[in-house]
Design an enzyme around this catalytic site. Structure first.
Site, PDB file in Angstrom:
ATOM      1  N   HIS A  44      -6.162  -7.340  -0.458  1.00  0.00           N
ATOM      2  CA  HIS A  44      -6.294  -5.909  -0.750  1.00  0.00           C
ATOM      3  C   HIS A  44      -5.499  -5.557  -2.009  1.00  0.00           C
ATOM      4  O   HIS A  44      -4.470  -6.173  -2.284  1.00  0.00           O
ATOM      5  CB  HIS A  44      -5.767  -5.080   0.430  1.00  0.00           C
ATOM      6  CG  HIS A  44      -6.458  -5.384   1.725  1.00  0.00           C
ATOM      7  ND1 HIS A  44      -5.930  -6.257   2.663  1.00  0.00           N
ATOM      8  CD2 HIS A  44      -7.639  -4.962   2.217  1.00  0.00           C
ATOM      9  CE1 HIS A  44      -6.768  -6.333   3.691  1.00  0.00           C
ATOM     10  NE2 HIS A  44      -7.814  -5.562   3.443  1.00  0.00           N
ATOM     11  N   HIS A  73       0.820  -1.228   0.000  1.00  0.00           N
ATOM     12  CA  HIS A  73       0.000   0.000   0.000  1.00  0.00           C
ATOM     13  C   HIS A  73       0.850   1.272   0.000  1.00  0.00           C
ATOM     14  O   HIS A  73       0.315   2.364  -0.187  1.00  0.00           O
ATOM     15  CB  HIS A  73      -0.923   0.051   1.218  1.00  0.00           C
ATOM     16  CG  HIS A  73      -1.977  -1.012   1.212  1.00  0.00           C
ATOM     17  ND1 HIS A  73      -2.827  -1.201   0.153  1.00  0.00           N
ATOM     18  CD2 HIS A  73      -2.320  -1.951   2.150  1.00  0.00           C
ATOM     19  CE1 HIS A  73      -3.654  -2.217   0.425  1.00  0.00           C
ATOM     20  NE2 HIS A  73      -3.359  -2.684   1.631  1.00  0.00           N
ATOM     21  N   ASP A 106      -2.550 -10.794  -2.266  1.00  0.00           N
ATOM     22  CA  ASP A 106      -3.132 -10.243  -1.033  1.00  0.00           C
ATOM     23  C   ASP A 106      -4.590  -9.864  -1.312  1.00  0.00           C
ATOM     24  O   ASP A 106      -4.945  -9.502  -2.440  1.00  0.00           O
ATOM     25  CB  ASP A 106      -2.341  -8.999  -0.619  1.00  0.00           C
ATOM     26  CG  ASP A 106      -2.721  -8.470   0.756  1.00  0.00           C
ATOM     27  OD1 ASP A 106      -1.987  -8.745   1.718  1.00  0.00           O
ATOM     28  OD2 ASP A 106      -3.753  -7.765   0.864  1.00  0.00           O
ATOM     29  N   ASP A 126      -4.387 -12.845   3.435  1.00  0.00           N
ATOM     30  CA  ASP A 126      -5.638 -12.388   4.043  1.00  0.00           C
ATOM     31  C   ASP A 126      -6.868 -12.654   3.173  1.00  0.00           C
ATOM     32  O   ASP A 126      -7.986 -12.278   3.553  1.00  0.00           O
ATOM     33  CB  ASP A 126      -5.556 -10.902   4.440  1.00  0.00           C
ATOM     34  CG  ASP A 126      -4.861 -10.035   3.409  1.00  0.00           C
ATOM     35  OD1 ASP A 126      -4.579 -10.533   2.294  1.00  0.00           O
ATOM     36  OD2 ASP A 126      -4.597  -8.860   3.710  1.00  0.00           O
TER      37      ASP A 126
HETATM   38 ZN   LIG Z   1      -4.061  -7.205   2.743  1.00  0.00          ZN
END
Ligand SMILES: [Zn+2]
Length: 310
Positions: A164, A125, A162, A246
């Site tokens: 996200h 991120h 991931d 995740d």
């Molecule tokens: Zn994540």
């Protein structure tokens, strides 16, 4: 040939406070899972602190200075509502990025075919000029640009499973056709980027969003239908994996339903593709994963499959 494992105790000393999901116990769970007899052949190495020159290929100096200056000498400080730093964060962040650059150097030197970097804070991120989403510096992008600009790998790919979207990595890669970024992720979900029509300057970004409650079949379809064909066409000279776990069914931060077998499957697909295109060169970097049990078992399966490919 074996698989390299880069980590450092400093990454356990990045304290995010008592209730934060991105906590030291995550990395400890991964390291404990990689401690059994099945992992005796791992070549275990201490992650060095990243060279500033490597960090500065991704992040402007003013930003690096500001992040490091924000790290408190005592207590905790929030860089944003999600992103917390503590006195141990400096060494953790520098070694998390340094793990990836050292892994790149070792793989390019032929010391191993592939490597796993068990580090935190995570990185995907982190945008060039913004720390966010538990991430300070973009570890995988720092390693990818070292492979590209120092080792002369013309085409460098990052595959991010991931749950996200890796907005930071995409921001760094989208404008450069020699860099490739592909992501499967739950969508909509934090950080909000990663729509299918975000394709980069030259089709070099592939986003395969998955709806909440999607499971193994949906994930495998997205990888097989969208990610792998584009990656084949890109013909990478080096493959990086942003390995967040995740999307696992047990994870508390998201609502996809992947299992250990899915992580084994995607790891085999990526190592197989790397074997065909770039002598198997893969460096995988830990990102998210917030259920300790799922994180431990999933990262163990992932590293087992890297070892099987090495
Ligand atoms: Zn994540």
């Amino acid at each position: 040939m074996t698989t390299l494992l880069y980590t450092h105790p400093a990454c356990l000393a990045h304290d995010t406070g008592p209730y934060h999901p991105e906590r030291p116990a995550r990395l400890q769970a991964v390291l404990d899972a990689l401690d059994g007899p099945a992992f005796a052949a791992l070549d275990r190495r201490e992650a060095p602190e990243v060279d500033m020159a490597d960090l500065l290929r991704v992040h402007p100096r003013a930003h690096v200075d500001a992040v490091l200056a924000a790290i408190p000498v005592a207590g905790l400080r929030n860089l944003d509502p999600d992103t917390v730093v503590s006195p141990g964060s400096r060494a953790a962040a520098l070694r998390a990025a340094g793990a990836v650059t050292a892994a790149v150097d070792a793989v390019m030197a032929g010391e191993a075919v592939n490597a796993f970097c068990a580090v935190r804070p995570p990185g995907h991120h982190a945008e060039p000029d913004r720390a966010m989403g538990f991430c300070l510096f973009n570890n995988v992008a720092v390693g990818a640009l070292r492979a590209h600009l120092v080792h002369g790998c013309e085409r460098v790919a990052v595959i991010d499973f991931d749950v996200h979207h890796g907005n930071g990595t995409q921001a760094m890669f989208a404008a450069d056709a020699r860099l490739f970024y592909a992501s499967t992720h739950q969508w909509p979900l934090y950080p909000g980027t990663g729509a299918r029509d975000e394709r980069g300057a030259a089709g070099n970004v592939v986003n395969a969003p998955l709806a909440a409650n999607a499971g193994s079949a949906d994930f495998r379809f997205a990888v097989a239908e969208f990610v792998l064909p584009a990656l084949e066409e890109f013909r990478p000279d080096f493959v990086f994996i942003s390995a967040g776990f995740d999307a696992h069914s047990r994870d508390p931060l998201a609502a996809l339903n992947l299992f250990e077998e899915d992580y084994a499957w995607v790891t085999d697909k990526l190592t197989g593709l790397a074997a065909r295109h770039c002598a198997g060169r893969v460096v995988s970097v830990l990102e998210g994963g917030y259920d300790l049990e799922a994180l431990a078992s999933s990262s163990a399966v992932h590293v087992e499959r890297l070892m099987a490919a090495g």
